[in-house]
Design a protein around this motif. Sequence first.
Motif, PDB file in Angstrom:
ATOM      1  N   SER A 131     -21.081  -0.267  12.041  1.00 50.15           N
ATOM      2  CA  SER A 131     -21.176  -0.948  10.760  1.00 50.15           C
ATOM      3  C   SER A 131     -20.830  -2.263  10.470  1.00 50.15           C
ATOM      4  N   GLN A 132     -21.464  -3.072   9.828  1.00 52.78           N
ATOM      5  CA  GLN A 132     -21.144  -4.607   9.485  1.00 52.78           C
ATOM      6  C   GLN A 132     -19.864  -4.473   8.699  1.00 52.78           C
ATOM      7  N   THR A 133     -18.690  -5.226   8.880  1.00 55.14           N
ATOM      8  CA  THR A 133     -17.744  -5.156   8.247  1.00 55.14           C
ATOM      9  C   THR A 133     -17.019  -6.632   8.094  1.00 55.14           C
ATOM     10  N   CYS A 134     -16.347  -6.933   6.894  1.00 53.51           N
ATOM     11  CA  CYS A 134     -15.443  -8.184   6.914  1.00 53.51           C
ATOM     12  C   CYS A 134     -13.981  -7.363   7.015  1.00 53.51           C
ATOM     13  N   THR A 135     -13.039  -7.751   7.903  1.00 52.38           N
ATOM     14  CA  THR A 135     -11.669  -7.126   8.037  1.00 52.38           C
ATOM     15  C   THR A 135     -10.644  -7.983   7.428  1.00 52.38           C
ATOM     16  N   PHE A 136      -9.719  -7.371   6.705  1.00 55.53           N
ATOM     17  CA  PHE A 136      -8.654  -8.078   6.145  1.00 55.53           C
ATOM     18  C   PHE A 136      -7.518  -7.374   6.917  1.00 55.53           C
ATOM     19  N   SER A 137      -6.358  -7.840   7.001  1.00 57.12           N
ATOM     20  CA  SER A 137      -5.159  -7.315   7.236  1.00 57.12           C
ATOM     21  C   SER A 137      -3.693  -7.907   6.967  1.00 57.12           C
ATOM     22  N   ALA A 138      -2.777  -7.095   6.976  1.00 56.27           N
ATOM     23  CA  ALA A 138      -1.451  -7.939   6.841  1.00 56.27           C
ATOM     24  C   ALA A 138      -0.388  -6.897   7.457  1.00 56.27           C
ATOM     25  N   ALA A 139       0.894  -7.556   7.525  1.00 57.87           N
ATOM     26  CA  ALA A 139       1.679  -6.929   8.343  1.00 57.87           C
ATOM     27  C   ALA A 139       2.491  -5.763   7.531  1.00 57.87           C
ATOM     28  N   VAL A 140       2.823  -4.561   7.981  1.00 57.90           N
ATOM     29  CA  VAL A 140       3.751  -3.674   7.272  1.00 57.90           C
ATOM     30  C   VAL A 140       5.112  -3.864   7.808  1.00 57.90           C
ATOM     31  N   ARG A 141       6.076  -4.007   6.844  1.00 56.01           N
ATOM     32  CA  ARG A 141       7.472  -4.232   6.996  1.00 56.01           C
ATOM     33  C   ARG A 141       8.514  -3.160   6.769  1.00 56.01           C
ATOM     34  N   SER A 142       9.298  -3.227   7.597  1.00 56.08           N
ATOM     35  CA  SER A 142      10.530  -2.147   7.495  1.00 56.08           C
ATOM     36  C   SER A 142      10.991  -2.094   5.915  1.00 56.08           C
ATOM     37  N   LYS A 143      11.225  -0.794   5.239  1.00 61.32           N
ATOM     38  CA  LYS A 143      11.494  -0.918   3.914  1.00 61.32           C
ATOM     39  C   LYS A 143      10.644  -1.530   2.992  1.00 61.32           C
ATOM     40  N   ALA A 144       9.153  -2.076   3.598  1.00 65.04           N
ATOM     41  CA  ALA A 144       8.458  -2.600   2.616  1.00 65.04           C
ATOM     42  C   ALA A 144       8.959  -3.878   1.756  1.00 65.04           C
ATOM     43  N   GLY A 145       9.921  -4.588   2.803  1.00 67.11           N
ATOM     44  CA  GLY A 145      10.218  -5.879   2.276  1.00 67.11           C
ATOM     45  C   GLY A 145       9.517  -7.062   2.513  1.00 67.11           C
ATOM     46  N   LYS A 146       9.811  -8.126   2.035  1.00 65.88           N
ATOM     47  CA  LYS A 146       8.817  -9.361   2.192  1.00 65.88           C
ATOM     48  C   LYS A 146       9.214 -10.045   3.655  1.00 65.88           C
ATOM     49  N   GLN A 147      10.594 -10.087   3.830  1.00 70.15           N
ATOM     50  CA  GLN A 147      10.829 -10.809   5.133  1.00 70.15           C
ATOM     51  C   GLN A 147      11.603  -9.754   6.122  1.00 70.15           C
ATOM     52  N   GLY A 172      -5.245  -2.389   8.447  1.00 71.84           N
ATOM     53  CA  GLY A 172      -6.317  -3.223   8.574  1.00 71.84           C
ATOM     54  C   GLY A 172      -7.383  -2.579   7.660  1.00 71.84           C
ATOM     55  N   ILE A 173      -8.062  -3.178   6.432  1.00 73.19           N
ATOM     56  CA  ILE A 173      -9.002  -2.758   5.572  1.00 73.19           C
ATOM     57  C   ILE A 173     -10.290  -3.380   5.955  1.00 73.19           C
ATOM     58  N   PHE A 174     -11.253  -2.425   5.736  1.00 70.07           N
ATOM     59  CA  PHE A 174     -12.596  -2.818   6.548  1.00 70.07           C
ATOM     60  C   PHE A 174     -13.475  -2.723   5.073  1.00 70.07           C
ATOM     61  N   PHE A 175     -13.862  -4.044   4.697  1.00 71.01           N
ATOM     62  CA  PHE A 175     -14.998  -4.303   3.618  1.00 71.01           C
ATOM     63  C   PHE A 175     -16.339  -3.785   4.178  1.00 71.01           C
ATOM     64  N   ASP A 176     -17.065  -2.918   3.245  1.00 74.82           N
ATOM     65  CA  ASP A 176     -18.389  -2.430   3.488  1.00 74.82           C
ATOM     66  C   ASP A 176     -19.384  -3.717   3.277  1.00 74.82           C
ATOM     67  N   TRP A 177     -19.536  -4.486   4.147  1.00 76.41           N
ATOM     68  CA  TRP A 177     -20.196  -5.758   3.953  1.00 76.41           C
ATOM     69  C   TRP A 177     -21.594  -5.776   3.738  1.00 76.41           C
ATOM     70  N   LYS A 178     -22.400  -4.874   4.611  1.00 73.34           N
ATOM     71  CA  LYS A 178     -23.562  -4.807   4.263  1.00 73.34           C
ATOM     72  C   LYS A 178     -24.107  -4.357   2.971  1.00 73.34           C
ATOM     73  N   ASN A 179     -23.616  -3.074   2.384  1.00 74.08           N
ATOM     74  CA  ASN A 179     -24.027  -2.566   1.315  1.00 74.08           C
ATOM     75  C   ASN A 179     -23.499  -3.168   0.375  1.00 74.08           C
TER      76      ASN A 179
END
Length: 292
Positions: A167-183, A191-198
């Motif tokens: 499927s055609q997709t545009c992927t976005f990603s981010a780091a997952v961190r311990s205790k959900a902290g910023k640093q 990774g989240i996969f946007f349903d590009w075609k539809n």
Amino acid sequence: MAEEVKNISERISKIASGLTEDLQVSVNELTALGQSMCFDMRGQRLADLSLNMIEIIDRNLYERTCDVRWWATDASLVDALTNHSPGNCAHASERLGIILDSYTVYLDIWLADNNGRIIASGRSGLYGRVIGANIAQEPWFKKAMQHSSGDQYFSGQVTAESLLNSSQTCTFSAAVRSKAGKQTPVIGVIGIFFDWKNQTDSVLKGVRLSDDERSRSRLMIIDDNRRIIASSHTHNHLGERIELKTKAAQTNGYTILGKNLIQGYLVTPGFETYPGMGWLGVIEQHLPTTDT
């Protein structure tokens, strides 16, 4: 007397001939001016419609950059990466499935550990090869692993993802961190996969063109390498290159490609904190026969 009449007749003929030539020059100039005004009016309209088209895409993708950073802090994902127990991974997949039920613009959401192994997926029943697959070499995974802050995200190019049935997709990603902290230390990647075609098909169909205009038009989203990544013409393929004659230092405008073909375009302006990818909205349109 006859000689005088002849001279007068010749003078009248010369004057008439001169007037005809002057009139023809004026007619030609007015015709050229009218055609130029017609092209300018239509070209600017196509550029304006291209703005509307790419602006909707930008706003949509901006929201995806917010989603991926938000979901990277979800407790179930942090727990699954902290302790890879079957129960934690199953709970993370269940949580991702709940998210997907509400956010229908996505094909799937994956959670991968630091080695690139996918341990959770929101649509594992639909895409059976995802869980356990290794995506350590994927750009979206590598980039996220290098992020120094929870504020960062990665936005990828449009591709056909083999693990999602191509499927055609545009992927976005981010780091997952311990205790959900910023640093805090990175423990995995979402990774989240946007349903590009539809989603882009819906945007292209929503551009305000009459039925007659649409029959004479091709609407496209073009990436920064001048490749088609969305098109209203079904015979255009993902990655197909297009002739695009933008004017230097101009982010929008139009180009006359032929006697009756205009190409309006606009380079993505971005939206909020999303700068855009250098993509363009492009509309090609043939003039109706009455304008030739």
